[in-house]
Design a protein around this motif. Structure first.
Motif, PDB file in Angstrom:
ATOM      1  N   SER A 160      45.573  10.328  35.676  1.00 50.66           N
ATOM      2  CA  SER A 160      45.291  11.679  35.177  1.00 50.66           C
ATOM      3  C   SER A 160      44.995  11.659  33.687  1.00 50.66           C
ATOM      4  CB  SER A 160      46.474  12.618  35.470  1.00 50.66           C
ATOM      5  OG  SER A 160      47.636  12.219  34.756  1.00 50.66           O
ATOM      6  N   CYS A 161      45.698  10.790  32.943  1.00 48.97           N
ATOM      7  CA  CYS A 161      45.462  10.667  31.501  1.00 48.97           C
ATOM      8  C   CYS A 161      44.076  10.070  31.238  1.00 48.97           C
ATOM      9  CB  CYS A 161      46.549   9.804  30.869  1.00 48.97           C
ATOM     10  SG  CYS A 161      46.429   9.659  29.070  1.00 48.97           S
ATOM     11  N   PRO A 206      50.014  14.158  23.908  1.00 51.55           N
ATOM     12  CA  PRO A 206      48.937  14.243  22.906  1.00 51.55           C
ATOM     13  C   PRO A 206      48.524  12.894  22.326  1.00 51.55           C
ATOM     14  CG  PRO A 206      50.567  15.959  22.536  1.00 51.55           C
ATOM     15  CD  PRO A 206      51.136  15.046  23.574  1.00 51.55           C
ATOM     16  N   ILE A 207      49.499  12.003  22.091  1.00 51.74           N
ATOM     17  CA  ILE A 207      49.177  10.699  21.523  1.00 51.74           C
ATOM     18  C   ILE A 207      48.378   9.852  22.515  1.00 51.74           C
ATOM     19  CG2 ILE A 207      50.121   8.529  20.666  1.00 51.74           C
ATOM     20  CD1 ILE A 207      50.401  10.837  18.719  1.00 51.74           C
ATOM     21  N   LEU A 208      48.827   9.817  23.777  1.00 50.90           N
ATOM     22  CA  LEU A 208      48.114   9.032  24.784  1.00 50.90           C
ATOM     23  C   LEU A 208      46.732   9.615  25.053  1.00 50.90           C
ATOM     24  CD1 LEU A 208      50.959   8.225  27.353  1.00 50.90           C
ATOM     25  CD2 LEU A 208      50.070   6.813  25.493  1.00 50.90           C
ATOM     26  N   LEU A 209      46.631  10.943  25.016  1.00 51.17           N
ATOM     27  CA  LEU A 209      45.324  11.572  25.188  1.00 51.17           C
ATOM     28  C   LEU A 209      44.402  11.193  24.032  1.00 51.17           C
ATOM     29  CD1 LEU A 209      43.479  13.481  26.788  1.00 51.17           C
ATOM     30  CD2 LEU A 209      44.417  15.383  25.461  1.00 51.17           C
ATOM     31  N   SER A 210      44.954  11.132  22.816  1.00 54.76           N
ATOM     32  CA  SER A 210      44.155  10.735  21.657  1.00 54.76           C
ATOM     33  C   SER A 210      43.653   9.307  21.808  1.00 54.76           C
ATOM     34  CB  SER A 210      44.991  10.865  20.374  1.00 54.76           C
ATOM     35  OG  SER A 210      45.331  12.209  20.127  1.00 54.76           O
ATOM     36  N   THR A 216      46.182  19.038  26.850  1.00 49.03           N
ATOM     37  CA  THR A 216      47.468  18.618  26.278  1.00 49.03           C
ATOM     38  C   THR A 216      48.653  19.377  26.865  1.00 49.03           C
ATOM     39  OG1 THR A 216      47.025  20.105  24.407  1.00 49.03           O
ATOM     40  CG2 THR A 216      46.599  17.762  24.081  1.00 49.03           C
ATOM     41  N   GLN A 217      48.387  20.417  27.655  1.00 49.17           N
ATOM     42  CA  GLN A 217      49.479  21.115  28.328  1.00 49.17           C
ATOM     43  C   GLN A 217      50.140  20.231  29.379  1.00 49.17           C
ATOM     44  OE1 GLN A 217      47.893  24.814  29.836  1.00 49.17           O
ATOM     45  NE2 GLN A 217      47.286  25.542  27.811  1.00 49.17           N
ATOM     46  N   LYS A 218      49.371  19.249  29.884  1.00 44.22           N
ATOM     47  CA  LYS A 218      49.907  18.350  30.917  1.00 44.22           C
ATOM     48  C   LYS A 218      49.895  16.890  30.488  1.00 44.22           C
ATOM     49  CE  LYS A 218      48.575  21.274  34.851  1.00 44.22           C
ATOM     50  NZ  LYS A 218      47.840  21.325  36.144  1.00 44.22           N
ATOM     51  N   LYS A 260      41.434  10.300  33.244  1.00 43.35           N
ATOM     52  CA  LYS A 260      40.437  11.324  33.560  1.00 43.35           C
ATOM     53  C   LYS A 260      40.323  12.351  32.428  1.00 43.35           C
ATOM     54  CE  LYS A 260      40.888  11.075  38.614  1.00 43.35           C
ATOM     55  NZ  LYS A 260      41.314  11.812  39.826  1.00 43.35           N
ATOM     56  N   ALA A 261      41.489  12.797  31.923  1.00 42.84           N
ATOM     57  CA  ALA A 261      41.486  13.762  30.817  1.00 42.84           C
ATOM     58  C   ALA A 261      40.873  13.147  29.570  1.00 42.84           C
ATOM     59  CB  ALA A 261      42.920  14.225  30.532  1.00 42.84           C
ATOM     60  N   GLY A 262      41.200  11.880  29.304  1.00 48.31           N
ATOM     61  CA  GLY A 262      40.657  11.194  28.137  1.00 48.31           C
ATOM     62  C   GLY A 262      39.150  11.006  28.230  1.00 48.31           C
ATOM     63  N   ALA A 263      38.650  10.776  29.460  1.00 51.61           N
ATOM     64  CA  ALA A 263      37.205  10.614  29.644  1.00 51.61           C
ATOM     65  C   ALA A 263      36.474  11.909  29.314  1.00 51.61           C
ATOM     66  CB  ALA A 263      36.908  10.189  31.084  1.00 51.61           C
ATOM     67  N   LEU A 264      37.004  13.037  29.782  1.00 48.68           N
ATOM     68  CA  LEU A 264      36.377  14.327  29.498  1.00 48.68           C
ATOM     69  C   LEU A 264      36.441  14.648  28.007  1.00 48.68           C
ATOM     70  CD1 LEU A 264      35.109  17.039  30.235  1.00 48.68           C
ATOM     71  CD2 LEU A 264      37.417  17.887  30.794  1.00 48.68           C
ATOM     72  N   ALA A 265      37.654  14.549  27.439  1.00 47.71           N
ATOM     73  CA  ALA A 265      37.819  14.846  26.015  1.00 47.71           C
ATOM     74  C   ALA A 265      37.031  13.860  25.156  1.00 47.71           C
ATOM     75  CB  ALA A 265      39.303  14.804  25.640  1.00 47.71           C
ATOM     76  N   GLY A 266      36.976  12.598  25.580  1.00 48.13           N
ATOM     77  CA  GLY A 266      36.252  11.588  24.832  1.00 48.13           C
ATOM     78  C   GLY A 266      34.760  11.837  24.814  1.00 48.13           C
ATOM     79  N   PHE A 267      34.216  12.293  25.951  1.00 48.04           N
ATOM     80  CA  PHE A 267      32.786  12.610  25.994  1.00 48.04           C
ATOM     81  C   PHE A 267      32.467  13.769  25.049  1.00 48.04           C
ATOM     82  CE2 PHE A 267      29.336  15.249  27.716  1.00 48.04           C
ATOM     83  CZ  PHE A 267      28.285  14.341  27.582  1.00 48.04           C
ATOM     84  N   LEU A 268      33.304  14.808  25.076  1.00 44.47           N
ATOM     85  CA  LEU A 268      33.075  15.958  24.205  1.00 44.47           C
ATOM     86  C   LEU A 268      33.247  15.567  22.736  1.00 44.47           C
ATOM     87  CD1 LEU A 268      34.934  18.732  26.251  1.00 44.47           C
ATOM     88  CD2 LEU A 268      32.460  18.396  26.032  1.00 44.47           C
TER      89      LEU A 268
END
Length: 310
Positions: free
Chosen positions: A66-67, A176-180, A171-173, A69-77
Motif C-alpha cells: 500500500s505504501c 509520512p517518512i516512508l511515503l516521502s 498520509t492519513q493512512k 502504491k501511494a508512493g508511486a502516485l505521489a511520486g508521479f505528481l
C-alpha cells in the motif's frame, strides 16, 4: 504546551526552510544552463532518496504494497510538478518562476473541495480573484499571449496543487517518512525515464553544475523536508503558513541579488497581488474576519422580523 523557546526555534527553522526553498529557484535557473530539466529533477531526487534511505534505514522494512502504491502516485505528481517548474525556470526569471509556482497556495482549497467536498471560504474565493489579476500583470503580453516559461511555471503550480492534496489524503493512512522515501524514489524513476527518452545527454557541464545539483538534492529536498516536518510540530498552522509563504519572496530577492533580474512596476504589482492572495488564502488576516462575517450574515432587520413573528 510547548515552551516559548521551542516555538521560536521552530519558527526560525521554518524560516531557514523558506530561505533554502527560495534560493533554490536561483539554483535551478542556474543549473538549466548545463542540464536539461528532467535530468535535474532525476539527480536531485536520486540524491534525496539515497540520503533518506541512509537516515531512515531501520524503518524501510515497514514499507508494504500500500505504501508503494501511494508512493508511486505521489511520486508521479511530485515529478510532474518539479519537471514543469524546472521547465519554467529554463525560460523565465527565477522571480517569476517562484511567484507563478506559488499559486498552489490559492488552488489547493478548490481542488480539496472537488475531492473531499470541503467548500472554500470567502477568503479563498477573494484570494483567487487577486491571484488571477496578479498573474495577468505578471505574465500576459499586450496581445494576451503568455511566454512558455511563465506557462510552464503556472502548470507546475497546478502540479504542486495535485501533489499536496494527494499527499494530504495519502498520509492519513501512511507513515509520512516512508511515503516521502517512496515518492522520492518514484519521482527519480519517472524523471530518469523522461530524461533518457526526451532529452539529449549533456556533454559540456559548467564547473558549478555539481554544486547546484548537490544543493538541490541535499538542502532543497532532503534537509528542508526533514526540518519542515520537525518544526511544524511546534508551530501553529497559521504561523507556519505565514512563514512559508515567504518562499516566493526569497526567490525573487535571490533572483535580483545573484542573477541581477530587473523588476518593472507592472511585475512588482503582479508579485504583490499574488503574495497578497497567498496570505489571504492561508493566514486569513484577523482584521478581515469581522468584515467577511458581516458580508455573509443576514441583514439585521430581517433578524428582527423573524423574531417578531409568532
Amino acid at each position: 504546551m510547548y515552551t516559548k523557546k521551542q516555538l521560536r526555534l521552530a519558527e526560525l527553522g521554518l524560516l531557514i526552510v523558506t530561505i533554502i526553498w527560495g534560493s533554490g529557484f536561483v539554483v535551478v535557473k542556474s543549473a538549466t544552463g548545463s542540464l536539461e530539466p528532467a535530468a535535474i529533477v532525476a539527480l536531485r531526487f536520486a540524491i534525496a532518496t539515497i540520503l533518506m534511505c541512509i537516515v531512515f534505514f531501520p524503518r524501510l522494512k515497514r514499507i508494504d504494497k500500500s505504501c508503494i502504491k501511494a508512493g508511486a502516485l505521489a511520486g508521479f505528481l511530485y515529478f510532474l510538478a518539479f519537471y514543469l517548474q524546472t521547465l519554467g525556470a529554463k525560460y523565465t526569471t527565477a522571480g517569476k518562476n517562484a511567484f507563478l509556482t506559488a499559486i498552489y497556495v490559492v488552488l489547493v482549497p478548490f481542488l480539496y473541495w472537488i475531492i473531499q467536498k470541503q467548500r472554500p471560504d470567502l477568503y479563498n474565493v477573494s484570494a483567487a480573484f487577486l491571484c488571477i489579476i496578479g498573474i495577468g500583470l505578471l505574465s500576459l503580453n499586450a496581445d494576451f499571449s503568455i511566454n512558455q516559461g511563465d506557462a510552464f511555471s503556472l502548470l507546475g503550480g497546478v502540479g504542486f496543487t495535485a501533489q499536496i492534496v494527494a499527499t494530504a489524503i495519502l498520509t492519513q493512512k501512511q507513515d509520512p517518512i516512508l511515503l516521502s522515501v517512496t515518492q522520492f524514489g518514484f519521482a527519480t524513476i519517472f524523471a530518469a525515464v523522461t530524461s533518457l527518452l526526451t532529452e539529449p545527454i549533456s556533454t559540456h557541464l559548467a564547473p558549478d553544475t555539481l554544486t547546484y545539483i548537490l544543493y538541490l538534492g541535499v538542502f532543497s529536498t532532503m534537509i528542508a523536508l526533514l526540518l519542515q516536518t520537525v518544526c511544524q510540530k511546534y508551530v501553529p498552522a497559521s504561523n507556519a503558513s505565514l512563514i512559508m509563504s515567504l518562499e516566493s519572496v526569497f526567490g525573487c530577492i535571490c533572483g535580483i541579488l545573484f542573477l541581477h533580474e530587473e523588476l518593472s512596476g507592472r511585475i512588482l504589482a503582479g508579485f504583490a497581488l499574488i503574495f497578497g492572495a497567498m496570505l489571504l488564502s492561508e493566514v486569513k488576516p484577523a482584521f478581515l474576519r469581522s468584515g467577511f462575517r458581516r458580508l455573509s450574515a443576514p441583514p439585521i432587520h430581517s433578524k428582527k422580523k423573524e423574531g417578531s413573528e409568532p
